[in-house]
Design a protein around this motif. Structure first.
Motif, PDB file in Angstrom:
ATOM      1  N   GLU A  71       0.839  -1.207   0.000  1.00 28.03           N
ATOM      2  CA  GLU A  71       0.000   0.000   0.000  1.00 28.03           C
ATOM      3  C   GLU A  71       0.873   1.257   0.000  1.00 28.03           C
ATOM      4  OE1 GLU A  71      -4.013  -1.651   2.314  1.00 28.03           O
ATOM      5  OE2 GLU A  71      -2.384  -0.687   3.458  1.00 28.03           O
ATOM      6  N   GLY A  72       1.921   1.235   0.783  1.00 26.67           N
ATOM      7  CA  GLY A  72       2.817   2.384   0.824  1.00 26.67           C
ATOM      8  C   GLY A  72       3.576   2.576  -0.471  1.00 26.67           C
ATOM      9  N   GLN A  73       4.025   1.474  -1.062  1.00 31.75           N
ATOM     10  CA  GLN A  73       4.794   1.571  -2.302  1.00 31.75           C
ATOM     11  C   GLN A  73       3.922   2.020  -3.471  1.00 31.75           C
ATOM     12  OE1 GLN A  73       8.203   1.227  -2.418  1.00 31.75           O
ATOM     13  NE2 GLN A  73       7.903   1.165  -0.190  1.00 31.75           N
ATOM     14  N   LEU A  74       2.690   1.566  -3.521  1.00 26.64           N
ATOM     15  CA  LEU A  74       1.782   2.003  -4.587  1.00 26.64           C
ATOM     16  C   LEU A  74       1.546   3.502  -4.519  1.00 26.64           C
ATOM     17  CD1 LEU A  74      -0.719  -0.984  -4.565  1.00 26.64           C
ATOM     18  CD2 LEU A  74       0.534  -0.173  -6.575  1.00 26.64           C
ATOM     19  N   ALA A  75       1.414   4.031  -3.320  1.00 32.60           N
ATOM     20  CA  ALA A  75       1.244   5.476  -3.172  1.00 32.60           C
ATOM     21  C   ALA A  75       2.438   6.230  -3.729  1.00 32.60           C
ATOM     22  CB  ALA A  75       1.026   5.819  -1.697  1.00 32.60           C
ATOM     23  N   GLY A  76       3.610   5.612  -3.681  1.00 29.38           N
ATOM     24  CA  GLY A  76       4.821   6.248  -4.181  1.00 29.38           C
ATOM     25  C   GLY A  76       4.915   6.338  -5.689  1.00 29.38           C
TER      26      GLY A  76
END
Length: 479
Positions: free
Chosen positions: A246-251
């Motif tokens: 989830e955090g990486q997709l936001a990036g």
């Protein structure tokens, strides 16, 4: 000669026949009815014990049951097209299996849908061959019709979407095949927990990097396995993987759009990329994400706005008919489809267009269910393109989205070859090109129509439940 047809056997013909202007067939086509026909066309590319394909590269080698070929295209039997698609891609076959499951085909005596049983056994054969090889991983993407390894790239969205398909199909399998499907999922889960943070080949098999699509599909699998009911034990690492992805997709957000692949030397014009929209259809990305909507606005403009250099001329002609637009992969696409060498320009794809239509259907359903339009500064350009504003009601917004998607699917139908769908349409003429009868083209159309009908099904189910004195809310969310 005039026939007044005095016997009353039908309308008069000849000089006395009233003048009529036939309505275009694409405008009359019932999309739900047509999707049933597309299911039959798609199933021609799924082998069984009674439907066998000979490997065109290796005469005398025959398909195993459950192989899903990408398309029946081989240079020797497809004049003008030098592509060979008579192989089983893990991703394509999983997407196909989901549509076979959704077709609710009748089981055989003893339980289980034969095509799905065959699919699971073929998937297990390919997985075993990959495990026994020192040259590939469990993310290997492509196999022969006999289930042998074909030299190709490693794509870690494959085991994830395959596992999603197995979870969806599980109740339509017999007991022995359920045990095998569970083993497949467990093996894929163990593998993905080791590699989900790594680079992988992207959806279009062109670059190795951090793929938005692959991450979205992996996230969906981890989310679904975390609440599975088939008895797969869920390691604690799954929760960590969900949070990390989830955090990486936001990036991937760069302030204007979601970037398709990070940390890869992609060619100019690789964004906006339709794989962001495909991640809504097959991954864990919500259609109401306003960053997705900002990306979608750019995607539509780059192919449907005549003032943009990447505009497809066929979309201008189609607009005059009240259909379209058609969508491609990305603006700098050089893949012609007929020939392997690069040709500048690119063309619209049936599956890309159907994926965009499905995304809008899903968005319409979400707006109706939630009663609000996700309108902010990021999503405003998208909604402006559909004349949806702050004064629009959720019902009006949903209707506009569905009408827009209907026009896209009708464009796919209009440019089909007697309803048969190839991979691409020529961006100038609209005629089909590239490989014929692409399995994924049919599957994407089926998936879009299912999303189109989702709210109607929910309402019928809820009404039936209310009539029987049940709580409809328990059924609405389950469709």
């Amino acid at each position: 000669m005039t026939n007044t047809n005095l016997a009353g056997l039908g309308p008069a013909v000849g000089a006395n026949t009233p003048a009529r202007t036939p309505a275009p067939a694409f405008a009359q086509t019932d999309l739900v009815a047509l999707s049933r026909y597309f299911l039959l066309l798609m199933m021609r590319n799924v082998t069984s014990s009674g439907y066998v394909i000979e490997d065109p590269v290796s005469p005398g080698v025959y398909s195993k049951p459950g192989c899903v070929i990408a398309a029946p295209s081989y240079p020797a039997n497809t004049p003008g097209v030098d592509q060979d698609y008579v192989f089983n891609w893990v991703r394509d076959s999983a997407i196909t299996a989901i549509e076979i499951t959704s077709a609710d085909l009748p089981p055989v005596k003893g339980g289980g849908v034969p095509a799905l049983i065959d699919y699971v056994n073929f998937a297990a054969l390919c997985q075993t061959n990959a495990m026994n090889s020192s040259a590939v991983t469990l993310g290997h993407a492509c196999f022969t019709v006999a289930g042998d390894i074909r030299p190709w790239s490693e794509q870690n969205d494959g085991p994830a979407i395959q596992s999603v398909a197995l979870l969806i199909a599980f109740d339509q399998l017999d007991g022995n095949t359920q045990n095998l499907a569970k083993q497949l999922v467990e093996t894929n889960l163990s593998y993905l927990l080791q590699v989900y943070q790594n680079k992988t080949a992207n959806l279009w098999e062109e670059y190795v990097g951090y793929s938005f699509f692959a991450r979205a599909v992996q996230l969906r699998f981890f989310q679904e396995i975390s609440r599975n009911s088939i008895g797969v034990a869920v390691p604690a690492a799954v929760a960590d993987a969900i949070a990390w992805l989830e955090g990486q997709l936001a990036g991937h957000w760069n302030g204007q759009l979601y970037v398709s692949v990070l940390d890869a030397a992609t060619q100019p014009g690789y964004d906006a990329n339709i794989d962001i929209i495909s991640a809504v259809c097959y991954g864990a990305i919500e259609p109401t994400d306003t960053k997705v909507l900002a990306t979608a606005a750019i995607l539509r403009r780059q192919w449907a706005d005549p003032s943009v250099s990447t505009f497809y001329p066929i979309n201008g002609a189609d607009a005059g008919k009240g259909i379209g637009p058609l969508f491609g992969r990305y603006p700098g696409d050089h893949y012609d489809g007929d020939v392997a060498y690069p040709i500048t320009g690119g063309h619209p794809w049936a599956l890309c267009t159907a994926n965009f239509a499905e995304f809008q259907y899903r968005l319409a359903n979400a707006i109706e269910a939630g009663g609000t339009i996700p309108l902010d500064d990021l999503s405003k350009p998208f909604f402006d393109g559909l004349s949806i504003s702050v004064s629009s009601t959720p019902a009006n917004a949903a209707a506009a989205l569905r009408a827009s998607s209907d026009a896209m699917l009708r464009s796919v139908v209009y440019h089909s070859d007697h309803y048969e769908l190839s991979e691409q349409f020529d961006g100038s003429t609209g005629y089909e090109k590239s490989v014929h009868n692409l399995t994924w083209s049919y599957a994407s159309f089926l998936s879009a129509v299912r999303a189109r009908s989702a709210v109607a099904r929910n309402r019928v189910t809820a009404g039936s439940a209310k009539a029987k004195g049940k709580n409809p809310q328990n059924l609405v969310g389950a469709a």
